[in-house]
Structure formats: C-alpha cells, structure tokens
Design a protein around this motif. Structure first.
Motif, mmCIF file in Angstrom:
data_model
loop_
_atom_site.group_PDB
_atom_site.id
_atom_site.type_symbol
_atom_site.label_atom_id
_atom_site.label_comp_id
_atom_site.label_asym_id
_atom_site.label_seq_id
_atom_site.Cartn_x
_atom_site.Cartn_y
_atom_site.Cartn_z
ATOM 1 N N ALA A 156 0.789 -1.086 0.056
ATOM 2 C CA ALA A 156 0.248 0.062 0.012
ATOM 3 C C ALA A 156 0.901 1.335 -0.008
ATOM 4 C CB ALA A 156 -0.875 0.096 1.213
ATOM 5 N N LYS A 157 2.034 1.282 0.822
ATOM 6 C CA LYS A 157 2.839 2.491 1.124
ATOM 7 C C LYS A 157 3.484 2.684 -0.373
ATOM 8 C CE LYS A 157 3.957 2.222 5.615
ATOM 9 N NZ LYS A 157 5.057 2.033 7.016
ATOM 10 N N SER A 158 3.852 1.442 -1.142
ATOM 11 C CA SER A 158 4.415 1.512 -2.478
ATOM 12 C C SER A 158 3.677 1.967 -3.268
ATOM 13 C CB SER A 158 4.940 0.052 -2.663
ATOM 14 O OG SER A 158 5.737 0.102 -4.036
ATOM 15 N N ARG A 159 2.523 1.691 -3.457
ATOM 16 C CA ARG A 159 1.420 2.238 -4.435
ATOM 17 C C ARG A 159 1.340 3.724 -4.288
ATOM 18 N NH1 ARG A 159 -3.054 -2.715 -3.947
ATOM 19 N NH2 ARG A 159 -1.741 -4.157 -5.173
ATOM 20 N N VAL A 160 1.234 4.239 -3.170
ATOM 21 C CA VAL A 160 1.019 5.614 -2.988
ATOM 22 C C VAL A 160 2.248 6.396 -3.395
ATOM 23 C CG1 VAL A 160 0.696 7.378 -1.074
ATOM 24 C CG2 VAL A 160 -0.574 5.265 -1.095
ATOM 25 N N PHE A 161 3.510 5.615 -2.809
ATOM 26 C CA PHE A 161 4.660 6.578 -3.338
ATOM 27 C C PHE A 161 5.174 6.402 -4.836
ATOM 28 C CE2 PHE A 161 9.089 5.817 -4.516
ATOM 29 C CZ PHE A 161 9.806 7.187 -3.656
ATOM 30 N N ARG A 162 4.708 5.352 -5.539
ATOM 31 C CA ARG A 162 4.775 5.290 -6.837
ATOM 32 C C ARG A 162 3.941 6.089 -7.677
ATOM 33 N NH1 ARG A 162 6.464 -1.099 -7.952
ATOM 34 N NH2 ARG A 162 8.402 -0.892 -6.713
ATOM 35 N N ALA A 163 2.565 6.230 -7.099
ATOM 36 C CA ALA A 163 1.719 7.217 -7.726
ATOM 37 C C ALA A 163 2.135 8.562 -7.748
ATOM 38 C CB ALA A 163 0.260 6.936 -7.049
ATOM 39 N N ARG A 164 2.436 8.908 -6.392
ATOM 40 C CA ARG A 164 3.076 10.499 -6.283
ATOM 41 C C ARG A 164 4.150 10.713 -7.173
ATOM 42 N NH1 ARG A 164 2.544 10.731 -0.011
ATOM 43 N NH2 ARG A 164 0.405 11.662 0.058
ATOM 44 N N ARG A 165 5.275 9.816 -7.279
ATOM 45 C CA ARG A 165 6.447 10.033 -7.978
ATOM 46 C C ARG A 165 6.063 10.187 -9.416
ATOM 47 N NH1 ARG A 165 10.999 5.779 -7.621
ATOM 48 N NH2 ARG A 165 9.257 4.395 -8.638
ATOM 49 N N GLN A 166 5.314 9.205 -9.783
ATOM 50 C CA GLN A 166 4.984 9.251 -11.226
ATOM 51 C C GLN A 166 4.434 10.479 -11.530
ATOM 52 O OE1 GLN A 166 5.787 6.758 -13.829
ATOM 53 N NE2 GLN A 166 5.095 8.578 -14.837
ATOM 54 N N LEU A 167 3.132 11.029 -10.847
ATOM 55 C CA LEU A 167 2.359 12.287 -10.928
ATOM 56 C C LEU A 167 3.429 13.399 -11.072
ATOM 57 C CD1 LEU A 167 -0.685 11.937 -8.805
ATOM 58 C CD2 LEU A 167 -0.530 11.973 -11.050
ATOM 59 N N GLN A 168 4.558 13.442 -10.039
ATOM 60 C CA GLN A 168 5.523 14.424 -10.142
ATOM 61 C C GLN A 168 6.263 14.408 -11.530
ATOM 62 O OE1 GLN A 168 7.922 13.440 -6.697
ATOM 63 N NE2 GLN A 168 6.749 14.886 -5.285
ATOM 64 N N THR A 169 6.703 13.121 -11.976
ATOM 65 C CA THR A 169 7.232 13.079 -13.182
ATOM 66 C C THR A 169 6.358 13.900 -14.333
ATOM 67 O OG1 THR A 169 8.410 11.289 -12.430
ATOM 68 C CG2 THR A 169 8.137 11.713 -14.924
ATOM 69 N N TRP A 170 4.986 13.315 -14.522
ATOM 70 C CA TRP A 170 4.489 13.542 -15.436
ATOM 71 C C TRP A 170 3.907 15.186 -15.518
ATOM 72 C CZ3 TRP A 170 0.682 9.238 -14.683
ATOM 73 C CH2 TRP A 170 1.139 7.656 -15.581
ATOM 74 N N LEU A 171 3.745 15.653 -14.134
ATOM 75 C CA LEU A 171 3.362 16.948 -14.273
ATOM 76 C C LEU A 171 4.535 18.055 -14.399
ATOM 77 C CD1 LEU A 171 0.943 16.768 -11.314
ATOM 78 C CD2 LEU A 171 0.433 16.806 -13.693
ATOM 79 N N ALA A 172 5.658 17.488 -14.094
ATOM 80 C CA ALA A 172 6.972 18.504 -14.657
ATOM 81 C C ALA A 172 7.281 18.412 -15.824
ATOM 82 C CB ALA A 172 8.029 17.892 -13.726
ATOM 83 N N GLY A 173 6.533 17.492 -16.793
ATOM 84 C CA GLY A 173 6.622 17.310 -18.165
ATOM 85 C C GLY A 173 7.825 16.630 -18.645
ATOM 86 N N GLU A 174 8.045 15.513 -17.717
ATOM 87 C CA GLU A 174 9.104 14.541 -18.169
ATOM 88 C C GLU A 174 8.639 13.117 -18.205
ATOM 89 O OE1 GLU A 174 11.713 14.579 -14.688
ATOM 90 O OE2 GLU A 174 12.111 16.911 -14.979
ATOM 91 N N GLU A 175 8.981 12.326 -19.084
ATOM 92 C CA GLU A 175 8.592 11.001 -19.114
ATOM 93 C C GLU A 175 9.160 9.897 -18.275
ATOM 94 O OE1 GLU A 175 5.608 9.634 -20.671
ATOM 95 O OE2 GLU A 175 5.062 11.716 -21.027
ATOM 96 N N ARG A 176 10.320 10.380 -18.180
ATOM 97 C CA ARG A 176 11.237 9.427 -17.204
ATOM 98 C C ARG A 176 11.229 10.184 -15.917
ATOM 99 N NH1 ARG A 176 15.901 9.052 -20.836
ATOM 100 N NH2 ARG A 176 14.610 9.520 -22.590
ATOM 101 N N SER A 177 11.679 9.225 -14.816
ATOM 102 C CA SER A 177 11.999 9.864 -13.516
ATOM 103 C C SER A 177 13.122 10.995 -13.519
ATOM 104 C CB SER A 177 12.713 8.948 -12.358
ATOM 105 O OG SER A 177 11.463 7.915 -12.420
ATOM 106 N N GLY A 178 12.898 11.971 -12.873
ATOM 107 C CA GLY A 178 13.659 13.158 -12.933
ATOM 108 C C GLY A 178 13.847 13.562 -11.514
ATOM 109 N N PRO A 179 14.291 14.804 -11.300
ATOM 110 C CA PRO A 179 14.576 15.581 -9.997
ATOM 111 C C PRO A 179 13.231 15.764 -9.355
ATOM 112 C CG PRO A 179 15.050 17.130 -11.578
ATOM 113 C CD PRO A 179 15.012 15.671 -12.253
ATOM 114 N N ARG A 180 12.976 15.559 -8.159
ATOM 115 C CA ARG A 180 11.908 15.894 -7.287
ATOM 116 C C ARG A 180 11.337 17.354 -7.361
ATOM 117 N NH1 ARG A 180 11.048 12.214 -2.138
ATOM 118 N NH2 ARG A 180 8.820 12.825 -2.550
ATOM 119 N N ILE A 181 10.157 17.551 -7.567
ATOM 120 C CA ILE A 181 9.596 19.039 -7.565
ATOM 121 C C ILE A 181 9.381 19.342 -6.083
ATOM 122 C CG2 ILE A 181 7.670 20.755 -8.322
ATOM 123 C CD1 ILE A 181 7.298 18.339 -10.701
ATOM 124 N N GLU A 182 10.067 20.626 -5.751
ATOM 125 C CA GLU A 182 9.904 20.887 -4.274
ATOM 126 C C GLU A 182 8.759 21.822 -4.108
ATOM 127 O OE1 GLU A 182 11.430 19.177 -1.802
ATOM 128 O OE2 GLU A 182 12.563 18.221 -3.104
#
Length: 197
Positions: A156-182
C-alpha cells in the motif's frame, strides 16, 4: 437468577443493526469517492455504491461488531467492482474524471493545473490511483488501505509512493524519472500524508 441483567438476543440484534446502519450511512461519502476512483464514471460509481451497500446489508450478520467497519465496507465495494468487471469482460472508460471532485473557485491558471492533474491521474494504474485516493482524499492509514485492498502494508505504501512519484514526473513534463519538484501547486493539490503510519 444471579441479579445481573441479560440482554435478549432480539435486543442485541436490534442495537447491533442500528449501529451497523449508522456506520454505513456515515461511510457513504467515502465509499462514493472510492467508487469514483475505481469506475471513473459518476453513474457507474453510484451503481457500485448501491450494489456494495446491498451486499453489506445482506451480509450484515457476518460483520463482527467492534472490528474495522470502514475496511470491511471498502473491501466489499472493491470486490463488487472486480466482480462487475469480470462479468462485463469489457474495458472501463477511464476518460471521464469527475471534475467536481476538484471543484474550486480558482483562477484560470489553477483550473489548467487541475485539468493537467486530472489527466495525469487518469494515466495512473488503477491500483496506484485507488491507493492514492484512499490515503489523500479519504484520510485512511496505510494499514486501512492494505486491509481494504487485500495487500500488505508495504505494498500500500509503495503504491502511494509510486503514484506520487509518477505524478510528479508527468506534471513536470518529463516521461522518465527526474529530480523531485519541491515547490509546486500540483503537489499541494495532491496533498501530503503521513509516511510510516
């Protein structure tokens, strides 16, 4: 008699049913949110909640008073959703994100941000989206999410973490993992939850 008052089975049954119905009514708004996250369609979500409530009422004698009612109901709703999908054997239309879930009096820029967030949420795998909604919108703990979805707490923790990380990636305009948006309005919209609860 030993002087103690005993509760008749009919009385206990009526009081348990009254408590059961009260808990069910109080939980309806959260069930609707979960159903919207699963079905991505308002009409289908209402049908799903109605079916889950009917199943719960039919099975109320199997519920043990004093246990986690919310997790029991979320599990019934989720199982009902899965059963419906299996019966239909069709793909569910996930293009319909209810914008009312993000309704705010906001500027044009904020509405654009919410539309972008809506599209990104629609791209998430359903298990990640469901876990994220349960934690962020419903305020459930990871333990409650794990119990409701039938997975381990770590999953459950992993699903939430991955969802947040993927949203950050997409919303930053990147398709791959990049730096976190602060500092982002989008992260505020997603919300912060307790890690390690």
């Amino acid at each position: 008699m030993d002087g103690t008052t005993s509760i008749q089975p009919e009385q206990r049954s009526r009081s348990d049913r009254g408590e059961f119905h009260g808990q069910l009514i109080a939980l309806l708004p959260k069930l609707r949110v979960q159903a919207l996250a699963l079905t991505r369609n308002r009409a289908a979500a209402e049908d799903l909640v109605q079916d889950a409530v009917a199943n719960a009422l039919a099975a109320q004698d199997s519920f043990t008073p004093g246990t986690n009612f919310a997790a029991w109901m979320h599990r019934i709703l989720r199982n009902r959703f899965i059963s419906t999908l299996r019966r239909q054997r069709e793909t569910t239309d996930i293009e319909d994100l209810p914008m009312s879930a993000f309704a705010v009096n906001a500027s044009h820029e904020d509405r654009m941000v919410l539309k972008e967030l809506s599209r990104a949420l629609g791209r998430l795998p359903s298990e990640q989206r469901e876990a994220l909604f349960m934690v962020v919108l419903q305020g459930l703990s990871y333990e409650e999410v794990a119990q409701a979805t039938g997975c381990a707490v770590g999953t459950a923790k992993s699903r939430v973490f991955r969802a947040r990380r993927q949203l950050q990636t997409w919303l930053a305009g990147e398709e791959r993992s990049g730096p976190r948006i602060e500092d982002s309005k989008l992260l505020v919209a997603i919300g912060e939850t307790r890690i390690g609860v």
